[in-house]
Design a protein around this motif. Structure first.
Motif, short mmCIF file in Angstrom:
data_model
loop_
_atom_site.label_atom_id
_atom_site.label_comp_id
_atom_site.label_asym_id
_atom_site.label_seq_id
_atom_site.Cartn_x
_atom_site.Cartn_y
_atom_site.Cartn_z
N ALA A 94 25.00 4.55 -25.86
CA ALA A 94 24.96 5.18 -27.19
C ALA A 94 25.86 6.41 -27.23
O ALA A 94 26.59 6.63 -28.21
CB ALA A 94 23.52 5.55 -27.54
N LYS A 95 25.83 7.19 -26.16
CA LYS A 95 26.66 8.39 -26.11
C LYS A 95 28.14 8.03 -26.13
O LYS A 95 28.95 8.70 -26.80
CB LYS A 95 26.31 9.19 -24.85
N SER A 96 28.51 6.98 -25.39
CA SER A 96 29.93 6.58 -25.34
C SER A 96 30.44 6.10 -26.69
O SER A 96 31.64 6.17 -26.98
CB SER A 96 30.12 5.47 -24.30
N GLN A 97 29.52 5.62 -27.55
CA GLN A 97 29.91 5.13 -28.87
C GLN A 97 29.70 6.16 -29.97
O GLN A 97 29.95 5.89 -31.14
CB GLN A 97 29.11 3.86 -29.21
N GLY A 98 29.20 7.36 -29.57
CA GLY A 98 29.02 8.43 -30.54
C GLY A 98 27.88 8.20 -31.51
O GLY A 98 27.93 8.64 -32.66
N VAL A 99 26.82 7.48 -31.07
CA VAL A 99 25.67 7.22 -31.94
C VAL A 99 24.39 7.62 -31.21
O VAL A 99 24.38 7.85 -29.99
CB VAL A 99 25.60 5.73 -32.35
N ASP A 100 23.29 7.66 -31.97
CA ASP A 100 21.97 7.93 -31.40
C ASP A 100 21.37 6.62 -30.90
O ASP A 100 21.71 5.53 -31.41
CB ASP A 100 21.07 8.57 -32.46
N THR A 101 20.47 6.69 -29.95
CA THR A 101 19.85 5.47 -29.42
C THR A 101 19.08 4.70 -30.49
O THR A 101 18.92 3.48 -30.40
CB THR A 101 18.90 5.80 -28.25
N LYS A 102 18.62 5.42 -31.53
CA LYS A 102 17.89 4.73 -32.59
C LYS A 102 18.82 3.85 -33.45
O LYS A 102 18.34 3.00 -34.21
CB LYS A 102 17.15 5.73 -33.46
N ASP A 103 20.12 4.08 -33.33
CA ASP A 103 21.08 3.27 -34.10
C ASP A 103 21.47 1.99 -33.36
O ASP A 103 22.22 1.17 -33.91
CB ASP A 103 22.35 4.09 -34.40
N LEU A 104 21.00 1.83 -32.14
CA LEU A 104 21.32 0.62 -31.37
C LEU A 104 20.54 -0.58 -31.92
O LEU A 104 19.40 -0.44 -32.37
CB LEU A 104 21.00 0.82 -29.90
N VAL A 105 21.17 -1.75 -31.88
CA VAL A 105 20.52 -2.98 -32.31
C VAL A 105 20.57 -3.98 -31.18
O VAL A 105 21.34 -3.84 -30.22
CB VAL A 105 21.20 -3.58 -33.57
N VAL A 106 19.72 -5.00 -31.27
CA VAL A 106 19.67 -6.06 -30.26
C VAL A 106 20.32 -7.31 -30.85
O VAL A 106 19.99 -7.73 -31.97
CB VAL A 106 18.23 -6.37 -29.82
N VAL A 107 21.27 -7.90 -30.10
CA VAL A 107 21.95 -9.13 -30.55
C VAL A 107 21.76 -10.21 -29.51
O VAL A 107 21.66 -9.93 -28.30
CB VAL A 107 23.46 -8.87 -30.79
N SER A 108 21.69 -11.45 -29.98
CA SER A 108 21.52 -12.60 -29.07
C SER A 108 22.86 -13.23 -28.77
O SER A 108 23.70 -13.43 -29.67
CB SER A 108 20.59 -13.63 -29.72
N ARG A 109 23.06 -13.54 -27.52
CA ARG A 109 24.27 -14.23 -27.06
C ARG A 109 23.85 -15.38 -26.16
O ARG A 109 22.67 -15.55 -25.83
CB ARG A 109 25.19 -13.26 -26.30
N GLU A 110 24.80 -16.20 -25.74
CA GLU A 110 24.49 -17.36 -24.91
C GLU A 110 23.80 -16.94 -23.61
O GLU A 110 22.94 -17.66 -23.08
CB GLU A 110 25.78 -18.12 -24.58
N LYS A 111 24.15 -15.77 -23.10
CA LYS A 111 23.61 -15.33 -21.81
C LYS A 111 22.36 -14.46 -21.96
O LYS A 111 21.89 -13.86 -21.00
CB LYS A 111 24.67 -14.57 -21.03
N GLY A 112 21.87 -14.35 -23.22
CA GLY A 112 20.65 -13.57 -23.42
C GLY A 112 20.80 -12.53 -24.51
O GLY A 112 21.70 -12.62 -25.37
N GLU A 113 19.92 -11.51 -24.47
CA GLU A 113 19.92 -10.45 -25.47
C GLU A 113 20.60 -9.20 -24.92
O GLU A 113 20.40 -8.83 -23.76
CB GLU A 113 18.49 -10.12 -25.92
N PHE A 114 21.38 -8.55 -25.80
CA PHE A 114 22.12 -7.36 -25.42
C PHE A 114 21.93 -6.30 -26.51
O PHE A 114 21.61 -6.62 -27.66
CB PHE A 114 23.61 -7.66 -25.27
N ILE A 115 22.12 -5.05 -26.11
CA ILE A 115 22.13 -4.00 -27.14
C ILE A 115 23.56 -3.87 -27.66
O ILE A 115 24.54 -4.19 -26.96
CB ILE A 115 21.62 -2.65 -26.60
N ALA A 116 23.69 -3.41 -28.90
CA ALA A 116 25.02 -3.32 -29.52
C ALA A 116 25.03 -2.22 -30.57
O ALA A 116 23.98 -1.75 -31.02
CB ALA A 116 25.41 -4.66 -30.13
N VAL A 117 26.24 -1.86 -30.95
CA VAL A 117 26.46 -0.93 -32.05
C VAL A 117 27.22 -1.67 -33.14
O VAL A 117 28.25 -2.31 -32.85
CB VAL A 117 27.26 0.31 -31.60
N LYS A 118 26.73 -1.62 -34.36
CA LYS A 118 27.41 -2.26 -35.49
C LYS A 118 27.83 -1.19 -36.49
O LYS A 118 27.03 -0.33 -36.85
CB LYS A 118 26.49 -3.27 -36.17
#
Length: 391
Positions: A94-118
């Protein structure tokens, strides 16, 4: 709000053999670039003449489409602990993307679930995008041979002399080398060279035709074909239609009877390939084994006439005709000399000379190569005939 884009690249004379490919490539490159840059439109059309390449885009949106930019981080299983609290991995991302952790979302991919910034990215104004996009489209058009001119590093098939570029009746400002875009174009190089202003497509096409430039290649071909057919009728002849030659002439814009002793294939080759002339065959009498064959011009008598296309009107057509007759006579004289020299030696003697000509050191002479080709042809022929009989 949708608007129309007109881009014209004005150049020195583009070789006829390069023009069709350039028109097609301009179309495909523009389609790709507009799609990649999220610019919507109704139609893309491209045109060309010996001195210009033209791109027309209709109903082009006045801004890019908005898009969602997604950056995927570490897997969810290491981003949160069992209680759902962000771990150091999530906090660091979150810090590397300049956002707060509350702005992170969870996305599904073939290899599982990941956190992301949109992030939602608003589209830019089309006029601003075009300023950078159009120069890139121009220099991306590929050619077998390109050149540089002046003191800049721009390369193109021929030197660019002007750029017309208007979007919504306004100039799209950009530069390419020392050429700046404008709302002006030019007519025929000799008959109407002065620049004139352009406001929209209809006016552009109409004013070009008034200045002796027909933008549509299909229309140029139709005019040339119609006029050639009329000339053929006047001398009771049938022009030899060759689509490749007609294409070439559209992109560019009587001889002595003694030469008729040469094989017609030789004369046709000289007229078509060297001079871009249309051979003419007799329209009277028939030859061939049947009526269908007789309809082919190649099976009729070649007449001591040819038809050529002049790129500009002339005061005295006879001067131009005599000039072309002198040129073709010289070409035919050369062909006649080489034909007579070649026929002095029988083919059997020419074949023997192949024994002294090395093809490749490990593969023998050209005679060896010829004999191998004969054997292979016979082998393939026998196999094919067996297969055909079987079916």
């Amino acid at each position: 709000m949708e608007k129309e884009l007109i881009l014209e690249i004005g150049t020195e004379e583009i070789p006829a053999g390069f023009l069709e490919g350039a028109i097609e490539n301009l179309h495909s490159i523009a389609e790709r670039e507009f799609k990649d840059n999220l610019l919507s439109y109704r139609d893309i059309n491209t045109f060309g003449t010996p001195r210009r390449l033209v791109l027309r885009v209709t109903d082009l949106s006045d801004k890019q489409s908005d898009k969602i930019d997604e950056i995927v981080g570490p897997p969810k299983r290491i981003a949160y602990d069992e209680s759902g609290t962000p771990t150091k991995a999530a906090i660091g991302f979150a810090k590397s993307q300049g956002v707060d952790t509350k702005d992170l979302v969870v996305v599904s991919r073939e290899k599982g679930e990941f956190i992301a910034v949109k992030r939602e990215i608003k589209g830019q104004k089309t006029k601003n995008v075009l300023t950078e996009l159009l120069p890139r489209i121009i220099v991306s058009i590929p050619f077998r041979k390109s050149m540089r001119w002046g003191d800049n590093d721009t390369t193109f098939v021929r030197p660019i002399r002007w750029i017309l570029c208007i979007y919504g009746r306004k100039i799209v400002p950009f530069g390419l080398g020392d050429i700046k875009s404008d709302s002006k174009t030019r007519g025929h190089r000799f008959m109407s060279p002065k620049p004139f202003q352009v406001k929209n497509w209809e006016e552009y096409v109409t004013e070009l035709e008034r200045r002796f430039v027909i933008l549509d290649g299909k229309k140029r071909k139709e005019i040339i074909k119609r006029d050639i057919e009329q000339i053929g009728k006047e001398i009771d002849g049938i022009p030899l239609w060759d689509e490749e030659l007609l294409e070439t002439v559209a992109n560019l814009v009587d001889f002595d009877r003694e030469f008729l002793e040469l094989p017609k294939e030789v004369l046709i080759s000289v007229m078509k390939n060297q001079q871009k002339y249309f051979p003419v065959f007799s329209n009277s009498g028939k030859s061939g084994r049947n009526n269908k064959e007789a309809e082919s011009p190649l099976l009729k008598q070649l007449l001591p006439h040819f038809i050529f296309v002049c790129g500009t009107p002339v005061k005295d057509s006879q001067v131009v005709i005599r000039g072309n007759e002198r040129v073709i006579k010289a070409r035919f004289t050369d062909a006649q000399f080489f034909f007579k020299e070649d026929t002095k030696t029988p083919l059997s003697e020419k074949l023997e000379k192949l024994r002294s000509m090395v093809f490749l050191s490990e593969l023998g002479t050209y005679r060896d190569k010829t004999e191998r080709t004969e054997d292979l042809s016979e082998f393939i022929g026998v196999r094919l005939s067996t297969i055909i009989r079987r079916y």
